[in-house]
Design a protein around this motif. Structure first.
Motif, PDB file in Angstrom:
ATOM      1  N   UNK A 695      -1.806   3.183   1.815  1.00  0.00           N
ATOM      2  CA  UNK A 695      -0.424   2.817   1.492  1.00  0.00           C
ATOM      3  C   UNK A 695      -0.262   2.393   0.030  1.00  0.00           C
ATOM      4  N   UNK A 696      -1.162   1.549  -0.522  1.00  0.00           N
ATOM      5  CA  UNK A 696      -1.004   1.192  -1.941  1.00  0.00           C
ATOM      6  C   UNK A 696      -1.071   2.406  -2.864  1.00  0.00           C
ATOM      7  N   UNK A 697      -1.997   3.348  -2.571  1.00  0.00           N
ATOM      8  CA  UNK A 697      -2.091   4.546  -3.384  1.00  0.00           C
ATOM      9  C   UNK A 697      -0.893   5.460  -3.195  1.00  0.00           C
ATOM     10  N   UNK A 698      -0.377   5.529  -1.962  1.00  0.00           N
ATOM     11  CA  UNK A 698       0.794   6.370  -1.707  1.00  0.00           C
ATOM     12  C   UNK A 698       2.008   5.867  -2.481  1.00  0.00           C
ATOM     13  N   UNK A 699       2.130   4.555  -2.638  1.00  0.00           N
ATOM     14  CA  UNK A 699       3.238   4.008  -3.420  1.00  0.00           C
ATOM     15  C   UNK A 699       3.181   4.521  -4.855  1.00  0.00           C
ATOM     16  N   UNK A 700       1.994   4.483  -5.434  1.00  0.00           N
ATOM     17  CA  UNK A 700       1.828   4.962  -6.810  1.00  0.00           C
ATOM     18  C   UNK A 700       2.114   6.456  -6.885  1.00  0.00           C
ATOM     19  N   UNK A 701       1.573   7.227  -5.954  1.00  0.00           N
ATOM     20  CA  UNK A 701       1.724   8.680  -5.971  1.00  0.00           C
ATOM     21  C   UNK A 701       3.190   9.091  -5.837  1.00  0.00           C
ATOM     22  N   UNK A 702       3.903   8.482  -4.895  1.00  0.00           N
ATOM     23  CA  UNK A 702       5.300   8.848  -4.671  1.00  0.00           C
ATOM     24  C   UNK A 702       6.217   8.328  -5.767  1.00  0.00           C
ATOM     25  N   UNK A 703       5.793   7.234  -6.436  1.00  0.00           N
ATOM     26  CA  UNK A 703       6.579   6.766  -7.578  1.00  0.00           C
ATOM     27  C   UNK A 703       6.456   7.736  -8.746  1.00  0.00           C
ATOM     28  N   UNK A 704       5.313   8.379  -8.861  1.00  0.00           N
ATOM     29  CA  UNK A 704       5.085   9.316  -9.964  1.00  0.00           C
ATOM     30  C   UNK A 704       5.611  10.706  -9.628  1.00  0.00           C
ATOM     31  N   UNK A 705       5.443  11.153  -8.379  1.00  0.00           N
ATOM     32  CA  UNK A 705       5.892  12.486  -7.951  1.00  0.00           C
ATOM     33  C   UNK A 705       6.942  12.322  -6.845  1.00  0.00           C
ATOM     34  N   UNK A 706       8.090  11.810  -7.243  1.00  0.00           N
ATOM     35  CA  UNK A 706       9.076  11.429  -6.237  1.00  0.00           C
ATOM     36  C   UNK A 706       9.940  12.599  -5.773  1.00  0.00           C
ATOM     37  N   UNK A 707      10.051  13.686  -6.567  1.00  0.00           N
ATOM     38  CA  UNK A 707      10.987  14.753  -6.233  1.00  0.00           C
ATOM     39  C   UNK A 707      10.399  15.813  -5.310  1.00  0.00           C
ATOM     40  N   UNK A 708       9.099  15.984  -5.333  1.00  0.00           N
ATOM     41  CA  UNK A 708       8.529  17.097  -4.590  1.00  0.00           C
ATOM     42  C   UNK A 708       7.780  16.737  -3.341  1.00  0.00           C
ATOM     43  N   UNK A 709       7.543  15.413  -3.125  1.00  0.00           N
ATOM     44  CA  UNK A 709       6.703  15.011  -1.996  1.00  0.00           C
ATOM     45  C   UNK A 709       7.326  13.827  -1.266  1.00  0.00           C
ATOM     46  N   UNK A 710       6.915  13.666  -0.034  1.00  0.00           N
ATOM     47  CA  UNK A 710       7.477  12.601   0.789  1.00  0.00           C
ATOM     48  C   UNK A 710       6.433  12.145   1.793  1.00  0.00           C
ATOM     49  N   UNK A 711       6.535  10.892   2.188  1.00  0.00           N
ATOM     50  CA  UNK A 711       5.654  10.360   3.240  1.00  0.00           C
ATOM     51  C   UNK A 711       6.138  10.846   4.589  1.00  0.00           C
ATOM     52  N   UNK A 712       5.223  11.268   5.428  1.00  0.00           N
ATOM     53  CA  UNK A 712       5.583  11.797   6.741  1.00  0.00           C
ATOM     54  C   UNK A 712       4.655  11.238   7.800  1.00  0.00           C
ATOM     55  N   UNK A 713       5.144  11.234   9.020  1.00  0.00           N
ATOM     56  CA  UNK A 713       4.327  10.781  10.137  1.00  0.00           C
ATOM     57  C   UNK A 713       4.194   9.269  10.195  1.00  0.00           C
ATOM     58  N   UNK A 714       3.407   8.781  11.132  1.00  0.00           N
ATOM     59  CA  UNK A 714       3.253   7.332  11.308  1.00  0.00           C
ATOM     60  C   UNK A 714       2.317   6.716  10.274  1.00  0.00           C
ATOM     61  N   UNK A 715       2.306   5.381  10.217  1.00  0.00           N
ATOM     62  CA  UNK A 715       1.358   4.643   9.378  1.00  0.00           C
ATOM     63  C   UNK A 715       0.177   4.236  10.253  1.00  0.00           C
ATOM     64  N   UNK A 716      -1.000   4.649   9.871  1.00  0.00           N
ATOM     65  CA  UNK A 716      -2.215   4.313  10.623  1.00  0.00           C
ATOM     66  C   UNK A 716      -2.767   2.995  10.082  1.00  0.00           C
ATOM     67  N   UNK A 717      -2.811   2.004  10.925  1.00  0.00           N
ATOM     68  CA  UNK A 717      -3.177   0.656  10.496  1.00  0.00           C
ATOM     69  C   UNK A 717      -4.642   0.569  10.077  1.00  0.00           C
ATOM     70  N   UNK A 718      -4.836   0.225   8.820  1.00  0.00           N
ATOM     71  CA  UNK A 718      -6.167  -0.019   8.274  1.00  0.00           C
ATOM     72  C   UNK A 718      -6.116  -1.269   7.409  1.00  0.00           C
ATOM     73  N   UNK A 719      -7.243  -1.611   6.796  1.00  0.00           N
ATOM     74  CA  UNK A 719      -7.402  -2.940   6.219  1.00  0.00           C
ATOM     75  C   UNK A 719      -6.653  -3.264   4.961  1.00  0.00           C
ATOM     76  N   UNK A 720      -6.263  -2.286   4.124  1.00  0.00           N
ATOM     77  CA  UNK A 720      -5.700  -2.616   2.823  1.00  0.00           C
ATOM     78  C   UNK A 720      -6.797  -2.904   1.809  1.00  0.00           C
ATOM     79  N   UNK A 721      -6.414  -3.259   0.582  1.00  0.00           N
ATOM     80  CA  UNK A 721      -7.369  -3.549  -0.481  1.00  0.00           C
ATOM     81  C   UNK A 721      -7.719  -5.031  -0.485  1.00  0.00           C
TER      82      UNK A 721
END
Length: 845
Positions: A695-721
């Motif tokens: 999730x932290x990396x996805x925030x960075x990725x989608x902030x940089x490439x916001x027009x062509x990509x999107x988050x899809x599906x459920x969030x799989x619970x894991x530990x975080x950083x």
């Protein structure tokens, strides 16, 4: 010198014994007392002087004499047991006082219980089970239960959690002390992380034992050793440079109570040590006289000692002797159970405090004195009272605090050992951890969200912490193992908390959002939608527009049908003509073809409304075509599996293993990438169908490439950083608390927002957004206006045709003639000449 001193002490004891024995022949001797002491120790020397002073004082007050027989055990338990048998069998003593160690006490208690002789132990700690096993054993010195609680409160003041205890091996009484200390530390939220046993005899193995202390940082070391062994410990620790490495040394009363007897050279080995000892009330009407007499007598008998002041051990021995002689005075029986009962009922204020037995032991003390060794001496910095806390004095108006720091300048842990912190150099998301190497100047710098957050965390710690960063070029699992291998003391970066890594290290609480998400390309929602042109208006709006069109056409037809032959004829012809007229009015007013002013007014208003509606429709449809709506190309893991699609993840992370084991994706369908750009290019080129990111990396990725990509599906619970520390690290609780403080203060949120702002895309697309269709509510005023105008015109027409009387009709005809004449005059100035007789529906010029 030592042998000469011992000779003087032996002669003195011999004189005392024979002096008292001589008195037995000339005066009434109330009782015979035995004492087993270690004349080679400072404690035994204080005991001997104090017991003699107690007998002298009692004789002066009550005119009663007691015979005293002293035996030197030399600290040997077997000699102590032999001395006890000799005192009981040969000297016929009625009670025995001493000795100072538990090993001696246990053997003497066995002998006294067999002979039914009360035995008042001066040992620091006596287990509870011992007094049940030996009913004639009494603990005459206060129990040290509360002392452990005072030490725990000192530990709590620095919020340090790496607590070690050093105690003497072979001393079974230390087991209870260890248990009490463990309970006290648990009550303040910490625990003993290490227990170091030291051999009772001075040996070279002590250095090897102390080497274990170098493995940690910011340790609290609690020393519970005999006086000579503790001196050797501090001397060795100073030689090994352990005393000044940020460790906090705390000594219990067994050592602290004798610090006053040390010279400056010895104290120099103990810089910064904090000591806890029992508080001597110093009631001056009693203590003042005792203090001066003790110094005089002690200096004459032990002139080789550095300091002649009495300590807590002297006052406890004085009170023990007073308890015995006072109980003998109150009973005519010679020892045994009667004397024991009298002793247990003792209740008075002695030099060491209140004298009262609870069972077979004195009630524990609730006030202790805190000292701090600084320079060539020590300072009495304050007190700790159970239930109140720390204070600088015991005055009724004294203020209390929960922290020992409030007592003034007290040594603080500095953690001078610098931590070696590993930072991942292969991080894909450089916004979290970025290793910048300047080869020209051979300088490596570290930047990123995790680096800034760790800096803020260290600032919140209650102690100073120094550290150095080191770049690590390897996988994240290998980096965590470096902590286990002790190559690094911690890891700072975008390290995900997963269970497999807990085998090698511990983690702080996560400082980012937790979870794993799937990021996919987007596709247009509007492509292939046949009825898109209907979208600007709602269904009800379209129905209402058609109703208004038909209604206005009907009104015009109704008013104009008598003036236009084309509007007459069969019903079907009239209906189609009416519809054609209604729809034509949307695009042309044609007011000059209409004969009736009523129809003209109705058409003007409708044309105005129609113009507004068409303009709004055009703008709304254009907006829908320009701003497209998007949806994910893939919306579930199952869709990826069904299509046997290729997916991507970060190289060197745990994700490849997780995608295979937890999500069931084939290893052949997983590709690893080294950068965000490679992720984006692979998705655009359709080399992969989706990429899995934390999730932290996805925030960075989608902030940089916001027009062509999107988050899809459920969030799989894991530990975080999280930050990585060794298992059982004493720093971990403090760092966790600091992270909570940063989160609650808003600093964590500010750091994250600042990081995302650098990558924020201005034209962020919301895939879930839908354009709102316009409803009749937005045009209700216009519909009321055109409908009302048309209805009014229709009613006027019907009224004028049906109810006007002939005179009114004449007047009406005259008015219409005038209007027609005015119109004919107007046409004379027109560019075009119109045939007045033409039908209003004839649009030919």
């Amino acid at each position: 010198m030592h042998k000469f001193a011992f000779l003087l002490w032996f002669i003195n004891m011999h004189v005392i014994i024979h002096g008292n024995t001589a008195d037995n022949e000339s005066s009434d001797v109330k009782g015979i007392i035995g004492a087993i002491l270690d004349s080679s120790s400072r404690i035994g020397q204080e005991h001997a002087v104090a017991i003699n002073l107690a007998l002298e004082d009692f004789h002066q007050k009550n005119n009663l004499s007691f015979a005293l027989h002293v035996r030197n055990s030399q600290g040997d338990p077997l000699l102590a047991a032999t001395a006890a048998r000799d005192l009981i069998d040969n000297q016929k003593v009625q009670a025995i006082i001493g000795p100072q160690t538990w090993a001696e006490t246990s053997l003497v208690a066995e002998v006294c219980t067999q002979k039914s002789i009360p035995f008042l132990s001066l040992a620091d700690a006596t287990p509870e089970w011992a007094m049940k096993k030996w009913p004639f054993l009494l603990q005459s010195s206060p129990r040290q239960i509360m002392q452990m609680k005072a030490i725990a409160e000192i530990v709590k003041s620095w919020k340090l959690y790496n607590v070690s205890m050093i105690y003497e091996d072979g001393d079974s009484s230390s087991t209870e002390v260890l248990s009490r200390l463990s309970e006290a530390l648990t009550s303040v939220g910490t625990e003993l992380s290490n227990v170091l046993t030291v051999p009772p005899l001075v040996s070279s193995s002590l250095s090897q034992q102390l080497e274990k202390l170098r493995e940690g940082q910011c340790r609290v070391l609690i020393v519970h050793l005999s006086f000579p062994l503790a001196l050797h410990l501090f001397e060795t620790a100073k030689r090994m440079n352990i005393m000044g490495e940020g460790n906090v040394w705390i000594t219990t009363g067994s050592f602290t109570s004798l610090v006053h007897s040390l010279n400056a050279s010895t104290i120099s080995n103990m810089q910064g040590v904090i000591g806890v000892k029992s508080y001597i009330p110093k009631l001056w009407h009693q203590y003042g006289n005792f203090y001066h007499r003790f110094r005089k007598k002690f200096s004459s008998e032990n002139f080789e000692e550095f300091n002649y002041e009495p300590g807590i051990f002297a006052t406890e021995a004085y009170d023990a002797a007073t308890i015995v002689v006072d109980s003998m005075r109150k009973t005519n029986k010679k020892g045994g159970q009667f004397l024991l009962d009298k002793i247990l009922r003792s209740n008075f204020t002695g030099l060491s405090g209140q004298i009262q037995f609870n069972g077979h032991e004195r009630a524990p003390k609730h006030t202790f004195q805190i000292i701090n060794v600084i320079g060539s001496s020590y300072r009495e910095i304050g007190f700790w009272s159970d239930g109140l806390g720390f204070s600088k004095s015991l005055d009724p108006n004294a203020s209390y605090s929960s922290s020992v720091k409030e007592l003034g300048k007290v040594v603080n842990p500095t953690c001078d050992i610098r931590l070696r912190i590993g930072v991942p150099s292969m991080s894909i998301f450089k916004q979290y951890a970025n290793v910048i190497q300047d080869h020209s100047e051979n300088v490596t710098s570290f930047k990123g969200f995790a680096i800034d957050l760790f800096y803020e965390t260290v600032k919140k710690l209650p102690y100073h912490l120094e550290y150095d960063y080191f770049a690590f070029n390897g996988t994240y699992d290998e980096l965590v193992k470096q902590v286990y291998l002790k190559n690094y003391d911690a890891v700072v970066g975008d390290v995900t908390i997963v269970s497999t890594r807990y085998e090698y290290a511990s983690f702080t609480q996560p400082f980012t959002d937790t979870g794993l998400v799937m990021v996919v390309p987007v596709k247009s929602k509007t492509g292939g939608r046949t009825w898109l042109f209907m979208k600007p208006f709602t269904k009800l709006m379209w129905i209402l527009i058609l109703v208004i069109i038909f209604y206005n056409g009907f009104v015009v037809w109704m008013i104009e049908r008598n003036h236009c032959p084309e509007l007459k004829g069969p019903i079907l012809h009239q209906t189609t003509t009416m519809l054609w007229l209604a729809f034509c009015s949307l695009f042309s007013l044609n007011g000059d073809r209409l004969h009736s002013n009523l129809s003209r007014v109705a058409m003007v208003v409708w044309f105005f409304v129609a113009l507004i509606i068409t303009q709004i429709y055009t703008a709304s449809l254009a907006s829908m075509l320009i701003v497209e709506q998007f949806e994910p190309t893939v919306d579930s893991i199952q869709q990826l599996k069904n299509n046997n699609a290729i997916v991507g993840c970060d190289r060197g992370s745990y994700l490849q293993r997780y995608l295979q084991d937890a999500l069931g994706i084939n290893a052949e369908n997983i590709k690893q990438f080294d950068s965000q750009e490679s992720h984006a290019n692979a998705l655009r080129n359709k080399k992969i169908a989706a990429v899995f990111l934390d999730v932290p990396g996805a925030k960075i990725f989608l902030a940089k490439y916001c027009k062509g990509f999107v988050q899809a599906g459920p969030i799989y619970k894991l530990g975080g950083y999280g930050f990585v520390f060794p298992r059982g690290s004493p720093l971990l609780p403090g760092v966790n608390q600091a992270l909570l403080n940063i989160s609650e203060s808003g600093t964590l949120r500010d750091l994250e927002n600042s990081m995302l702002a650098s990558e924020k895309c201005k034209d962020i697309i919301d895939p879930g957004a839908e354009t709102t269709s316009l409803s009749p509510a937005s045009f209700m005023v216009l519909f009321i206006l055109t409908g009302g105008t048309s209805t009014t015109a229709l009613l006027i027409y019907i009224f004028s045709e049906s109810y006007l009387w002939p005179g009114q009709r004449t007047m009406w005809s005259l008015m219409m003639a005038v209007i027609k004449h005015w119109r004919s005059q107007k046409r004379l100035f027109s560019r075009r000449v119109h045939n007045v007789a033409k039908s209003p529906l004839n649009f030919a010029t």
